[in-house]
Design a protein around this motif. Structure first.
Motif, PDB file in Angstrom:
ATOM      1  N   ILE A  85       0.859  -1.183   0.000  1.00  0.00           N
ATOM      2  CA  ILE A  85       0.000   0.000   0.000  1.00  0.00           C
ATOM      3  C   ILE A  85       0.893   1.230   0.000  1.00  0.00           C
ATOM      4  CG2 ILE A  85      -0.218   0.171   2.527  1.00  0.00           C
ATOM      5  CD1 ILE A  85      -3.203   1.001   1.951  1.00  0.00           C
ATOM      6  N   THR A  86       0.511   2.242  -0.752  1.00  0.00           N
ATOM      7  CA  THR A  86       1.325   3.450  -0.837  1.00  0.00           C
ATOM      8  C   THR A  86       0.797   4.514   0.116  1.00  0.00           C
ATOM      9  OG1 THR A  86       0.013   4.516  -2.579  1.00  0.00           O
ATOM     10  CG2 THR A  86       1.751   2.975  -3.273  1.00  0.00           C
ATOM     11  N   LEU A  87       1.676   5.443   0.449  1.00  0.00           N
ATOM     12  CA  LEU A  87       1.270   6.567   1.302  1.00  0.00           C
ATOM     13  C   LEU A  87       0.212   7.407   0.597  1.00  0.00           C
ATOM     14  CD1 LEU A  87       1.594   8.305   3.827  1.00  0.00           C
ATOM     15  CD2 LEU A  87       3.511   9.452   2.697  1.00  0.00           C
ATOM     16  N   LEU A 108      -9.220  -0.882   5.208  1.00  0.00           N
ATOM     17  CA  LEU A 108      -9.164  -2.315   5.495  1.00  0.00           C
ATOM     18  C   LEU A 108      -9.390  -3.131   4.226  1.00  0.00           C
ATOM     19  CD1 LEU A 108     -11.105  -2.443   8.889  1.00  0.00           C
ATOM     20  CD2 LEU A 108      -8.657  -2.849   8.538  1.00  0.00           C
ATOM     21  N   ASP A 109     -10.295  -2.664   3.379  1.00  0.00           N
ATOM     22  CA  ASP A 109     -10.558  -3.364   2.122  1.00  0.00           C
ATOM     23  C   ASP A 109      -9.297  -3.389   1.257  1.00  0.00           C
ATOM     24  OD1 ASP A 109     -12.883  -4.376   0.177  1.00  0.00           O
ATOM     25  OD2 ASP A 109     -11.533  -3.101  -0.971  1.00  0.00           O
ATOM     26  N   ARG A 110      -8.602  -2.256   1.202  1.00  0.00           N
ATOM     27  CA  ARG A 110      -7.368  -2.190   0.425  1.00  0.00           C
ATOM     28  C   ARG A 110      -6.309  -3.135   0.983  1.00  0.00           C
ATOM     29  NH1 ARG A 110      -6.212   2.299  -2.655  1.00  0.00           N
ATOM     30  NH2 ARG A 110      -8.477   2.448  -2.630  1.00  0.00           N
ATOM     31  N   LEU A 111      -6.162  -3.138   2.300  1.00  0.00           N
ATOM     32  CA  LEU A 111      -5.150  -3.984   2.933  1.00  0.00           C
ATOM     33  C   LEU A 111      -5.466  -5.467   2.763  1.00  0.00           C
ATOM     34  CD1 LEU A 111      -4.565  -2.010   6.260  1.00  0.00           C
ATOM     35  CD2 LEU A 111      -3.034  -2.133   4.290  1.00  0.00           C
ATOM     36  N   VAL A 112      -6.721  -5.833   2.973  1.00  0.00           N
ATOM     37  CA  VAL A 112      -7.100  -7.239   2.855  1.00  0.00           C
ATOM     38  C   VAL A 112      -7.004  -7.706   1.400  1.00  0.00           C
ATOM     39  CG1 VAL A 112      -9.013  -8.878   3.092  1.00  0.00           C
ATOM     40  CG2 VAL A 112      -8.545  -7.230   4.915  1.00  0.00           C
ATOM     41  N   GLU A 144       8.351   4.369   5.313  1.00  0.00           N
ATOM     42  CA  GLU A 144       7.052   3.832   4.920  1.00  0.00           C
ATOM     43  C   GLU A 144       6.071   3.706   6.083  1.00  0.00           C
ATOM     44  OE1 GLU A 144       6.147   3.263   1.706  1.00  0.00           O
ATOM     45  OE2 GLU A 144       8.076   4.160   1.236  1.00  0.00           O
ATOM     46  N   ILE A 145       6.417   2.903   7.081  1.00  0.00           N
ATOM     47  CA  ILE A 145       5.457   2.604   8.149  1.00  0.00           C
ATOM     48  C   ILE A 145       5.098   3.847   8.946  1.00  0.00           C
ATOM     49  CG2 ILE A 145       5.081   1.287  10.267  1.00  0.00           C
ATOM     50  CD1 ILE A 145       6.818  -0.932   9.073  1.00  0.00           C
ATOM     51  N   GLY A 146       6.096   4.667   9.282  1.00  0.00           N
ATOM     52  CA  GLY A 146       5.830   5.869  10.069  1.00  0.00           C
ATOM     53  C   GLY A 146       4.841   6.809   9.411  1.00  0.00           C
ATOM     54  N   PRO A 147       5.102   7.280   8.191  1.00  0.00           N
ATOM     55  CA  PRO A 147       4.154   8.168   7.512  1.00  0.00           C
ATOM     56  C   PRO A 147       2.783   7.537   7.290  1.00  0.00           C
ATOM     57  CG  PRO A 147       6.303   8.266   6.455  1.00  0.00           C
ATOM     58  CD  PRO A 147       6.368   7.133   7.428  1.00  0.00           C
TER      59      PRO A 147
END
Length: 232
Positions: A85-87, A108-112, A144-147
């Motif tokens: 997934i992009t920022l 959640l839909d995007r992540l799943v 990545e994770i922080g932003p």
């Protein structure tokens, strides 16, 4: 004369543009080769020589584009996370129209959807790093994770009324994201859990995660408000 100068200048600039484009394509090819080999064999077992051969470049190209083998692996980790997934995707949802609950469902839909997608090298690389993290994982938190975590937190704050940056909201963000990460990692290998996940409908899974997340956010939000009121 001025026309000649403009023509000469254009002639000089054209090769530079081509070189930059070729460089970007070479860099991307090296990352793709490194990602596939590292995803299959692990970072420690993947040599620069093997990556260079797979990408069709010489060893000097790796140092030229990434500085070192470690630099290449950091670039692979960043690209792997961006393919998940992009920022820009998260920020577009977080700042878009709609109720915060609807925004969370879209996230959640995007992540799943990505977690259930056909297995690609980015999933294998991230799963390996998450299961056995090393010093390289710091680049993921920084770039990545922080932003992305902050973008998600704005939506969770709207739902829970907990201010962004408060430790309670940080815990909520971890609780919301962890199940998606678990699904992502679990599907890397064939096992009873991964087979159960494969049998689940995507929409049913998203709805469950949303209900679970909303219940937790609302409960923590009530506790937070009560604590704030009690301290005043």
């Amino acid at each position: 004369m001025s026309q000649k100068k403009r023509t000469d200048r254009n002639d000089e600039e054209a090769p530079q543009r081509t070189t930059r484009g070729d460089g970007a394509r070479t860099r991307a090819r090296i990352i793709d080769s490194a990602g596939r080999l590292i995803g299959a064999n692990g970072f420690a077992e993947t040599t620069s020589k093997a990556i260079a051969a797979d990408a069709g470049v010489d060893l000097a190209s790796i140092n030229y584009h990434f500085g070192s083998r470690d630099g290449l692996y950091k670039a692979v980790l960043v690209e792997a996370h961006r393919r998940f997934i992009t920022l820009d995707e998260l920020q577009a949802i977080a700042t878009g129209d709609g109720l915060p609950q609807d925004k969370l469902r879209r996230i959640l839909d995007r992540l799943v959807t990505r977690a259930l997608a056909p297995k690609e090298w980015n999933g294998n690389v991230l799963a390996r790093e998450l299961l056995s993290p090393g010093s390289h994982i710091e680049v993921l938190f920084e770039q990545e994770i922080g932003p992305k975590f902050r973008a998600l937190s704005t939506v969770l704050s709207e739902i829970s009324d907990i201010p962004v940056g408060d430790p309670a909201l940080v815990r909520c963000a971890v609780s919301v994201g962890a199940p998606c990460a678990m699904i992502f990692v679990a599907r890397r290998n064939d096992n009873p859990l991964s087979r159960r996940i494969e049998d689940m409908g995507k929409d049913e899974l998203v709805d469950h995660l949303l209900s679970f997340a909303l219940g937790g956010l609302q409960a923590i939000g009530r506790d937070f408000s009560a604590a704030v009121s009690g301290s005043n």
